[in-house]
Design an enzyme around this catalytic site. Structure first.
Site, PDB file in Angstrom:
ATOM      1  N   ASP A 126       0.823  -1.210   0.000  1.00 14.45           N
ATOM      2  CA  ASP A 126       0.000   0.000   0.000  1.00 14.45           C
ATOM      3  C   ASP A 126       0.865   1.272   0.000  1.00 14.45           C
ATOM      4  OD1 ASP A 126      -2.484   1.251   0.029  1.00 14.45           O
ATOM      5  OD2 ASP A 126      -3.272  -0.105   1.540  1.00 14.45           O
ATOM      6  N   TRP A 161      -2.740   3.332  -5.911  1.00 11.55           N
ATOM      7  CA  TRP A 161      -4.003   3.896  -6.417  1.00 11.55           C
ATOM      8  C   TRP A 161      -3.809   4.857  -7.603  1.00 11.55           C
ATOM      9  CZ3 TRP A 161      -2.537   6.375  -1.576  1.00 11.55           C
ATOM     10  CH2 TRP A 161      -2.586   5.509  -0.480  1.00 11.55           C
ATOM     11  N   GLY A 162      -2.721   4.722  -8.335  1.00  8.75           N
ATOM     12  CA  GLY A 162      -2.484   5.617  -9.474  1.00  8.75           C
ATOM     13  C   GLY A 162      -1.855   6.939  -9.073  1.00  8.75           C
ATOM     14  N   GLU A 164       0.680   9.999  -7.985  1.00 11.14           N
ATOM     15  CA  GLU A 164       1.987  10.445  -8.522  1.00 11.14           C
ATOM     16  C   GLU A 164       2.250   9.871  -9.901  1.00 11.14           C
ATOM     17  OE1 GLU A 164       5.454  10.098  -5.973  1.00 11.14           O
ATOM     18  OE2 GLU A 164       4.206  10.467  -4.233  1.00 11.14           O
ATOM     19  N   ASP A 183     -10.066   3.089  -4.199  1.00  8.51           N
ATOM     20  CA  ASP A 183     -10.680   1.952  -3.494  1.00  8.51           C
ATOM     21  C   ASP A 183     -12.117   1.711  -3.951  1.00  8.51           C
ATOM     22  OD1 ASP A 183      -8.349   1.927  -2.094  1.00  8.51           O
ATOM     23  OD2 ASP A 183      -9.294   1.856  -0.118  1.00  8.51           O
TER      24      ASP A 183
HETATM   25  C1  GLA Z   1      -5.990   1.092   1.252  1.00  7.47           C
HETATM   26  C2  GLA Z   1      -6.083   0.081   0.099  1.00  7.47           C
HETATM   27  C3  GLA Z   1      -7.192  -0.915   0.410  1.00  7.47           C
HETATM   28  C4  GLA Z   1      -6.923  -1.619   1.726  1.00  7.47           C
HETATM   29  C5  GLA Z   1      -6.756  -0.590   2.845  1.00  7.47           C
HETATM   30  C6  GLA Z   1      -6.282  -1.223   4.136  1.00  7.47           C
HETATM   31  O1  GLA Z   1      -7.110   1.908   1.307  1.00  7.47           O
HETATM   32  O2  GLA Z   1      -6.301   0.723  -1.116  1.00  7.47           O
HETATM   33  O3  GLA Z   1      -7.300  -1.867  -0.637  1.00  7.47           O
HETATM   34  O4  GLA Z   1      -5.770  -2.407   1.615  1.00  7.47           O
HETATM   35  O5  GLA Z   1      -5.816   0.408   2.486  1.00  7.47           O
HETATM   36  O6  GLA Z   1      -6.139  -0.294   5.161  1.00  7.47           O
END
Ligand code: GLA
Length: 392
Positions: A126, A161-162, A164, A183
């Site tokens: 993450d 999550w894309g 930077e 998410d």
């Molecule tokens: C981020 C990730 C999720 C999950 C949570 C856990 O938001 O994008 O997929 O792993 O953290 O805290």
């Protein structure tokens, strides 16, 4: 190591969040084997955030929470392996994970060694709490190198999550998958948003480093950690079809032990899984037509147009010469997205047409007047596996 297909499996986060323990993980592994999901290709059983104590031990190592994992992680990994499955865990490129457990920043080699000792096969990584003084590509490179040198083959699943502009540097880091979007939650609005964002990122997808659209919410039905409104069965079908066709990892997120038949039928759809796991793994493309927009596209004009956002037709060329074609309706009213044979170079002069096998019903049809068109209820879809055949 390299991987040649998007990973398939199950992850604890969507349903269990912080309430994770060895019982849930081991029972899920049992379920995957006993109910035919392993035979469909689901392989990785992955524990997400919240598995450790809040502090590292004196040796600087992460410690599994003894209340959640009383026998430690090697025990769980051995159990998952004894079922012929693979075991995955979670850490974070920052000083803390997103739920504020210890992250791996500055401990990458120590943690990778521990993960290898425990026998993990997959690491989701993450991006919360990363120090402002370093760059995303550097922290992902650091863990990639630690994993590549830990003595065990471990899939590296980046999850920034894309942020930077991840798409521009993720392939150089050695990650095997990368979360290309934010998410997910258990609602059609979320599914639609992620899919629409992904339409603009499909060209970054490719063999060896797959765009990850996040874990599936199929079958959650409004219950669990990322539950929101829940979805109808048609919406879950659209969700699964999009993830399969667009080449995302297929990581189940519901409580499988409570899965009903509709949920299992979606997760086991062989036509869609075969498309997802196709050995050529070619990039998907948008191929909508509009009669009034048949003019030649200018060279620098984006492929992506407004009407494609709400009624996209997405296709992929498959290794054996077939084409996967999905027609989707994201609108709250009925719609009829379409494409035509010309979109694949199958104009009349070729003497060829397509034989269309419906992924949901198995029904076989052919295009009428050169058109591949579907009248779709709100939020529904049709996916075909199309075979090139003689028109006569
Ligand atoms: C981020 C990730 C999720 C999950 C949570 C856990 O938001 O994008 O997929 O792993 O953290 O805290």
């Amino acid at each position: 190591m390299i991987i040649t297909r998007p990973p398939m499996g199950w992850n604890s986060w969507n349903t269990f969040g912080e309430d994770i323990n060895e019982k849930v993980v081991m029972e899920t592994a049992d379920f995957i084997v006993e109910n035919g999901l392993k035979d469909c290709g689901y392989e990785y059983v992955i524990i997400d955030d919240c598995w450790s104590l809040r502090e590292r031990n004196e040796a600087g190592e992460m410690v599994p929470d003894p209340e959640k994992f009383p026998h430690g992680m090697k025990y769980v990994a051995d159990y998952v392996h004894s079922k012929g499955l693979k075991f995955g865990m979670y850490s974070c490129a920052g000083t803390l994970t997103c739920a504020r457990y210890p992250g791996s920043y500055d401990h990458e080699f120590v943690d990778a060694k521990k993960f290898a000792e425990w026998g993990i096969d997959y690491l989701k990584y993450d991006y919360c709490y990363h120090p402002e003084t370093t760059y995303g590509h550097i922290v992902y490179k650091r863990m990639a190198l630690a994993l590549a040198n830990c003595g065990r083959d471990i899939v590296f699943a980046a999850c920034s999550w894309g942020a930077e502009n991840t798409k521009t540097w993720i392939k150089e880091t050695g990650a095997h998958t990368w979360r290309s979007t934010g998410d997910i939650n258990d609602s059609f609005a979320s599914i639609k948003n992620l899919a629409q964002d992904q339409l603009k990122l499909m060209e970054y997808n490719g063999n060896g480093c797959y765009n990850d659209m996040d874990m599936l919410v199929v079958g959650m039905r409004g219950e669990g950690n990322v539950a929101l409104t829940g979805c109808t069965n048609d919406e879950y079908k659209t969700h699964f079809a999009l993830w399969a066709l667009m080449g995302s990892p297929l990581i189940i997120g519901c409580d499988l032990r409570k899965a009903d038949k509709d949920c299992m039928d979606i997760l086991k759809n062989k036509v869609l899984i075969d498309i997802n796991q196709d050995e050529a793994y070619r990039q998907p493309f948008i191929c909508n037509n509009r009669r009034e927009e048949r003019e030649v596209r200018k060279i620098d004009e984006p492929v992506y147009k407004n009407y494609q956002v709400d009624q996209p037709v997405v296709a992929r060329f498959l290794a054996n010469g077939d084409i996967a074609i999905g027609l989707f309706n994201f609108l709250d009213r009925k719609a009829s997205p379409f494409t035509n044979l010309d979109a694949f170079g199958l104009g009349e002069c070729t003497g060829k047409t397509l034989e269309l096998t419906n992924a949901w019903t198995g029904e076989v049809t052919r295009p009428k007047n050169g058109l591949i068109r579907a009248e779709l209820e709100p939020h529904s879809c049709v996916v075909y596996r199309a075979k090139v055949v003689d028109a006569k």
